[in-house]
Design an enzyme around this catalytic site. Structure first.
Site, PDB file in Angstrom:
ATOM      1  N   GLN A  36      -2.866  -7.771  13.178  1.00 31.06           N
ATOM      2  CA  GLN A  36      -3.744  -6.864  13.910  1.00 31.06           C
ATOM      3  C   GLN A  36      -5.200  -7.036  13.461  1.00 31.06           C
ATOM      4  O   GLN A  36      -5.483  -7.634  12.428  1.00 31.06           O
ATOM      5  CB  GLN A  36      -3.313  -5.418  13.671  1.00 31.06           C
ATOM      6  CG  GLN A  36      -3.281  -5.026  12.207  1.00 31.06           C
ATOM      7  CD  GLN A  36      -2.354  -3.875  11.928  1.00 31.06           C
ATOM      8  OE1 GLN A  36      -2.055  -3.068  12.799  1.00 31.06           O
ATOM      9  NE2 GLN A  36      -1.874  -3.763  10.685  1.00 31.06           N
ATOM     10  N   HIS A  67      -2.388  13.775   6.811  1.00 29.47           N
ATOM     11  CA  HIS A  67      -1.352  13.477   5.819  1.00 29.47           C
ATOM     12  C   HIS A  67      -0.618  14.713   5.319  1.00 29.47           C
ATOM     13  O   HIS A  67       0.609  14.698   5.176  1.00 29.47           O
ATOM     14  CB  HIS A  67      -1.970  12.708   4.641  1.00 29.47           C
ATOM     15  CG  HIS A  67      -2.370  11.318   4.983  1.00 29.47           C
ATOM     16  ND1 HIS A  67      -3.678  10.868   4.894  1.00 29.47           N
ATOM     17  CD2 HIS A  67      -1.642  10.270   5.446  1.00 29.47           C
ATOM     18  CE1 HIS A  67      -3.728   9.604   5.268  1.00 29.47           C
ATOM     19  NE2 HIS A  67      -2.508   9.217   5.607  1.00 29.47           N
ATOM     20  N   ASP A  91      -2.498   3.048   4.045  1.00 26.86           N
ATOM     21  CA  ASP A  91      -3.712   3.607   3.440  1.00 26.86           C
ATOM     22  C   ASP A  91      -3.408   4.401   2.179  1.00 26.86           C
ATOM     23  O   ASP A  91      -4.317   4.737   1.416  1.00 26.86           O
ATOM     24  CB  ASP A  91      -4.470   4.482   4.438  1.00 26.86           C
ATOM     25  CG  ASP A  91      -3.612   5.603   5.017  1.00 26.86           C
ATOM     26  OD1 ASP A  91      -2.927   6.301   4.248  1.00 26.86           O
ATOM     27  OD2 ASP A  91      -3.636   5.787   6.249  1.00 26.86           O
ATOM     28  N   GLY A 144       9.174  -2.889   8.744  1.00 31.26           N
ATOM     29  CA  GLY A 144       9.900  -1.636   8.601  1.00 31.26           C
ATOM     30  C   GLY A 144      11.139  -1.561   9.469  1.00 31.26           C
ATOM     31  O   GLY A 144      12.141  -0.936   9.085  1.00 31.26           O
ATOM     32  N   ASP A 162       4.992   6.749   9.320  1.00 33.56           N
ATOM     33  CA  ASP A 162       3.538   6.891   9.329  1.00 33.56           C
ATOM     34  C   ASP A 162       2.926   5.649   9.960  1.00 33.56           C
ATOM     35  O   ASP A 162       2.191   4.901   9.323  1.00 33.56           O
ATOM     36  CB  ASP A 162       3.036   7.099   7.892  1.00 33.56           C
ATOM     37  CG  ASP A 162       1.544   7.363   7.824  1.00 33.56           C
ATOM     38  OD1 ASP A 162       0.924   7.574   8.887  1.00 33.56           O
ATOM     39  OD2 ASP A 162       0.990   7.351   6.705  1.00 33.56           O
TER      40      ASP A 162
END
Length: 288
Positions: A36, A67, A91, A144, A162
């Site tokens: 990406q 979060h 992150d 994932g 997430d």
């Protein structure tokens, strides 16, 4: 979804369905990983920010609005929270929030793009904070989808999804097959949490996520809050569990442990966020 990013003088703009979202500041870095486009931008209002494929992901001074709301309804309510799986979260913000709990013994953070982690550690270090050096955090630079598919059943107490918006490498994180695998590897008494898009900007996607989770799990409910850097500012997170709505009942001992270190989340906030479902969304979810 039709995303387009443009720079006008000192502004970085995200265009989405005829609406423009912009932050004033300066471009720090822009590169393409194997997965990406990654952009680091320093905004005047929210500090340094991360964009993936021209979409705002997180910013230093607004990230807790996202979060804390994703993590604590799951970890405060799950029967056990010793073993946690985070899909995405490069992150570091979700891991940081999970590690506030002493009960947590192990977190597998599965992020497909190593550069997201590296650039977040370098340019947005306050978001991950001490999580990166915590021995309980296990970084897995892997897909994932494959990780979940090949994990043994009943492996995790809590699963956190997430991911970014359902484009690029995150698209399959919203699929029926992936979420069924998540249910398989989630322990009885566990909670699954996922970001579930904006009910205003991504209405069809949001409704579909909740409906799919309700087909797979016994219970699934969305809650709503404000994330100012995201399209429309109105965002959602959806929680799922078996046998009962575990995510509705925070455990007092855990609330006491983490509440003073939260800027947004509280039991009162959580109750209001679950009850704030827009009427038009509630009607759509009621349709068969």
């Amino acid at each position: 979804m039709n995303y387009k990013l443009k720079t006008r003088s000192e502004w970085l703009d995200e265009y989405h369905q005829g609406v423009r979202y912009g932050l004033q500041g300066k471009l720090i870095l822009e590169e393409s990983s194997p997965f990406q486009k990654i952009t680091i931008y320093e905004s005047k209002r929210y500090g340094k920010a991360l964009l993936l494929d021209d979409c705002w992901m997180t910013a230093e001074k607004s990230e807790k609005c996202y979060h804390e709301c994703l993590i604590h309804p799951a970890l405060c309510c799950s029967t056990q929270i010793e073993n946690i799986l985070i899909i995405g979260g490069g992150d570091g913000g979700s891991a940081r929030e999970c590690l506030k709990y002493k009960e947590v013994k192990s977190i597998d953070l599965v992020e497909i793009d190593l550069r997201v982690i590296e650039l977040s550690q370098k340019y947005l270090p306050t978001i991950g904070g001490d999580a990166w050096s915590d021995s309980r955090l296990n970084l897995q630079i892997k897909n994932g989808i494959d990780w979940v598919k090949h994990t043994q059943e009943n492996s995790y107490d809590v699963i956190i999804i997430d991911g970014a918006d359902p484009i690029g490498p995150s698209k399959e994180l919203f699929s029926n097959s992936f979420l069924k695998d998540c249910k398989r590897i989630l322990k009885q008494g566990g909670v699954l949490a996922t970001q579930s898009e904006s009910p205003e900007s991504f209405q069809k996607i949001h409704i579909n996520i909740v409906k799919v989770l309700r087909e797979i799990f016994d219970y699934a409910d969305p809650m709503y809050g404000s994330v100012s850097i995201y399209p429309s500012g109105l965002w959602s997170w959806t929680f799922a569990s078996m046998k009962q709505q575990r995510y509705m009942h925070p455990k007092k001992s855990r609330v006491k442990e983490i509440s003073e270190n939260c800027q947004i989340w509280s039991t009162r906030w959580q109750q209001g966020a679950f009850n704030s479902i827009p009427a038009f969304i509630e009607r759509e979810l009621a349709k068969k």
